[in-house]
Scaffold this active site. Structure first.
Site, short mmCIF file in Angstrom:
data_model
loop_
_atom_site.label_atom_id
_atom_site.label_comp_id
_atom_site.label_asym_id
_atom_site.label_seq_id
_atom_site.Cartn_x
_atom_site.Cartn_y
_atom_site.Cartn_z
N ASN A 125 40.91 73.66 28.32
CA ASN A 125 39.52 73.92 28.70
C ASN A 125 38.84 72.58 28.99
O ASN A 125 39.38 71.53 28.65
CB ASN A 125 38.80 74.71 27.58
N ASP A 149 42.28 79.46 21.43
CA ASP A 149 42.50 80.57 20.48
C ASP A 149 43.92 81.13 20.61
O ASP A 149 44.42 81.74 19.67
CB ASP A 149 41.49 81.69 20.74
N LYS A 207 60.57 71.59 33.34
CA LYS A 207 59.64 72.20 34.29
C LYS A 207 60.13 73.61 34.66
O LYS A 207 61.31 73.80 34.95
CB LYS A 207 59.56 71.32 35.53
N ASP A 233 42.97 79.81 13.11
CA ASP A 233 41.58 79.36 13.21
C ASP A 233 41.40 78.23 12.19
O ASP A 233 41.38 78.47 10.98
CB ASP A 233 40.62 80.53 12.94
N ILE A 234 41.29 77.01 12.70
CA ILE A 234 41.27 75.82 11.81
C ILE A 234 40.06 75.87 10.89
O ILE A 234 40.17 75.72 9.67
CB ILE A 234 41.24 74.52 12.66
N PHE A 241 30.56 75.32 15.14
CA PHE A 241 29.95 75.46 16.46
C PHE A 241 30.38 76.80 17.06
O PHE A 241 31.38 77.38 16.64
CB PHE A 241 30.37 74.31 17.39
N LYS A 253 28.55 84.94 13.12
CA LYS A 253 29.71 84.02 13.15
C LYS A 253 29.68 83.06 11.96
O LYS A 253 30.72 82.73 11.39
CB LYS A 253 29.73 83.25 14.48
N LYS A 305 32.83 82.86 9.59
CA LYS A 305 33.58 81.60 9.49
C LYS A 305 33.36 80.91 8.14
O LYS A 305 33.88 79.82 7.90
CB LYS A 305 33.15 80.66 10.62
N1 CTP Z 1 37.61 77.01 15.81
C1 CTP Z 1 38.66 76.45 15.12
N2 CTP Z 1 39.94 76.87 15.38
C2 CTP Z 1 40.17 77.82 16.30
C3 CTP Z 1 39.10 78.39 17.02
C4 CTP Z 1 37.82 77.95 16.76
O1 CTP Z 1 38.45 75.57 14.27
N3 CTP Z 1 41.44 78.20 16.54
C5 CTP Z 1 36.24 76.59 15.48
C6 CTP Z 1 35.53 75.81 16.59
O2 CTP Z 1 35.74 74.43 16.46
C7 CTP Z 1 34.07 76.19 16.33
C8 CTP Z 1 34.16 77.60 15.77
O3 CTP Z 1 35.49 77.75 15.30
O4 CTP Z 1 33.47 75.40 15.32
C9 CTP Z 1 33.82 78.71 16.71
O5 CTP Z 1 34.58 78.65 17.86
P1 CTP Z 1 34.39 79.76 18.99
O6 CTP Z 1 35.37 79.46 20.07
O7 CTP Z 1 32.96 79.90 19.37
O8 CTP Z 1 34.71 81.09 18.20
P2 CTP Z 1 36.00 81.88 18.03
O9 CTP Z 1 36.30 81.98 16.60
O10 CTP Z 1 37.07 81.31 18.89
O11 CTP Z 1 35.56 83.34 18.49
P3 CTP Z 1 35.33 83.96 19.95
O12 CTP Z 1 35.96 83.02 20.94
O13 CTP Z 1 36.01 85.26 19.87
O14 CTP Z 1 33.86 84.04 20.08
#
Ligand code: CTP
Length: 420
Positions: free
Chosen positions: A225, A295, A306, A325-326, A343, A361, A365
């Site tokens: 991204n 994700d 390749k 999810d860290i 965030f 959220k 979280k």
């Molecule tokens: N985050 C993380 N590890 C992941 C995904 C997200 O640590 N694998 C953390 C991001 O750094 C951020 C928060 O989770 O602080 C929210 O990330 P976001 O992408 O908005 O939420 P998601 O949990 O991925 O949910 P969704 O995309 O379904 O809204």
């Protein structure tokens, strides 16, 4: 990050901070080939609205003239001690007006004069009459820098509370190789901002995850991204400016200058970020999770190299598997004294519409504070230098912040983290 290149031009995450406007710095410039870089430093600080006065040592006046710095807006620019028409108390002025003093480049001679408390030249006298924070950025030949006399002077100044911006290793103007080159302008710029900052995060250990992750789908191509890492880098630098010990777990491709005191852990994939953050977490007081972590990761096609077109002439489907999810994992097993800032990057019609989702959220979280932004609104989100945010905390307090620089958002989020 290379600390030796003379052509280093990375932006710092604080380049658009408004927090330092109308602060006053006094810059002492000594005789050194590196003194031309003082002009760059001056402009960096001025862009933040910092007012800079300046003294050129007798040596510096052999390399550059006061006119250069006057033309760039430094005021006043001081020269020798007994110049006609000069205020007889010019040697006291920085002590009365400046919030911090920086000597860059600081020559071996200036370090000796400052260490001994001489007052026979303008810069030494001004330093003696200055009781605020003093930042020294030495530059000299590597054998001079290594000399016991210089080492002793540096030790004396450090023991007295001066802040040292270490010279870096590389080729010097005289052709010698070794430690003695002036530190990068960004390092000195940020060291001065630290001297101007409250040390209200001193003693806190802070981990920040930042930037994108890359998930390979064959040996050479990836899914990712456009995150620039700016929001996380701004938080890392703000926490460091305010005295915290900072570890930054950085995704790939971050083109921003981080001061060398920030411990940087470079990773590529979500899995690597998870493992680096997990290793650090138990030693931290605060976790700031800004990274745009993928994700999902593609299940790579069979071969490691390749993926060839000829293997799938009609196209192909990729299977994605979820990544850990860290934030959720580390927040879920934290100690009661560890604070967590999350965030959320969302698509919504406006920032206010983010509030219900932000509360949900935050709870899901298990964070203490959550800052959400609309990635579909211009000026907010991936790659922009500004953000409009909806911020909520676990006590139910919420705020809507209009568009402001990510540096200013970072400063306010650090203040909020300290309050909860
Ligand atoms: N985050 C993380 N590890 C992941 C995904 C997200 O640590 N694998 C953390 C991001 O750094 C951020 C928060 O989770 O602080 C929210 O990330 P976001 O992408 O908005 O939420 P998601 O949990 O991925 O949910 P969704 O995309 O379904 O809204």
């Amino acid at each position: 990050m290379s600390m030796t290149s003379g052509f280093e031009s990375l932006a710092t995450p604080l380049d658009s901070s408004s927090h330092f406007a109308r602060q006053r710095l006094h810059l002492g410039v000594c005789g050194s080939v590196a003194c031309y870089r003082a002009a760059d430093l001056l402009r960096h600080w001025q862009r933040l609205g910092i007012q800079v006065s300046l003294t050129l040592s007798a040596g510096a006046r052999q390399f550059v003239t006061p006119l250069l710095f006057e033309s760039l807006g430094a005021a006043p620019v001081y020269g020798g001690m007994f110049e006609p028409g000069q205020n007889p108390f010019a040697h006291l002025e920085p002590g009365q007006t400046a919030h911090a003093m920086v000597v860059a480049p600081a020559s071996a001679d200036a370090l000796a004069r400052l260490a001994r408390g001489f007052a026979s030249d303008m810069l030494s006298a001004q330093a003696l009459a200055f009781d605020g924070p003093l930042v020294l950025a030495p530059a000299m030949n590597p054998r001079m820098w290594a000399h016991p006399a210089v080492r002793a002077n540096v030790d004396t100044l450090l023991a007295r509370g001066a802040h040292l911006v270490m010279p870096v290793t590389g080729g010097t103007a005289c052709g010698d190789e070794g430690q003695g080159r002036l530190a990068p302008v960004q390092e000195i710029f940020l060291a001065a901002l630290k001297a101007l900052s409250p040390q209200d995060m001193a003693g806190r250990r802070v981990m920040v995850t930042l930037g994108p992750t890359r998930e390979n789908w064959d040996g050479v191509r990836f899914w990712s991204n456009p995150s620039s890492g700016l929001m996380g880098a701004a938080l890392a630098v703000c926490a460091w400016l305010r005295g915290a010990e900072v570890s930054a777990v950085c995704g790939p491709g971050i083109r921003l200058y981080l001061p060398c005191a920030i411990k940087r852990h470079d990773v590529i994939s979500a899995q690597e970020m998870f493992s680096a953050a997990s290793d650090l977490w138990s030693a931290m007081d605060m976790g700031i999770f800004t990274a745009a972590v993928a994700d999902f990761s593609p299940e790579p096609p069979a071969q490691e190299g390749k993926f060839k077109k000829t293997v799938a002439p009609e196209g192909f489907n990729l299977q994605f598997r979820p990544n850990a999810d860290i934030l959720q994992s580390l927040a879920g097993k934290r100690r009661a004294d560890q604070k967590v800032l999350a965030f959320a990057a969302e698509t919504a019609p406006n920032t206010a519409a983010l509030l219900p989702m932000a509360h949900a959220k935050l709870a899901r979280k298990k964070a203490d504070l959550l800052a959400a932004n609309c990635v579909n609104v211009q000026g907010s989100g991936f790659g922009s230098s500004t953000n409009a945010m909806a911020v909520v905390d676990a006590s139910g307090t919420e705020a809507l912040w209009p568009l402001k620089s990510k540096a200013d958002v970072a400063w306010e989020l650090c203040s909020w983290l300290l309050r909860i």
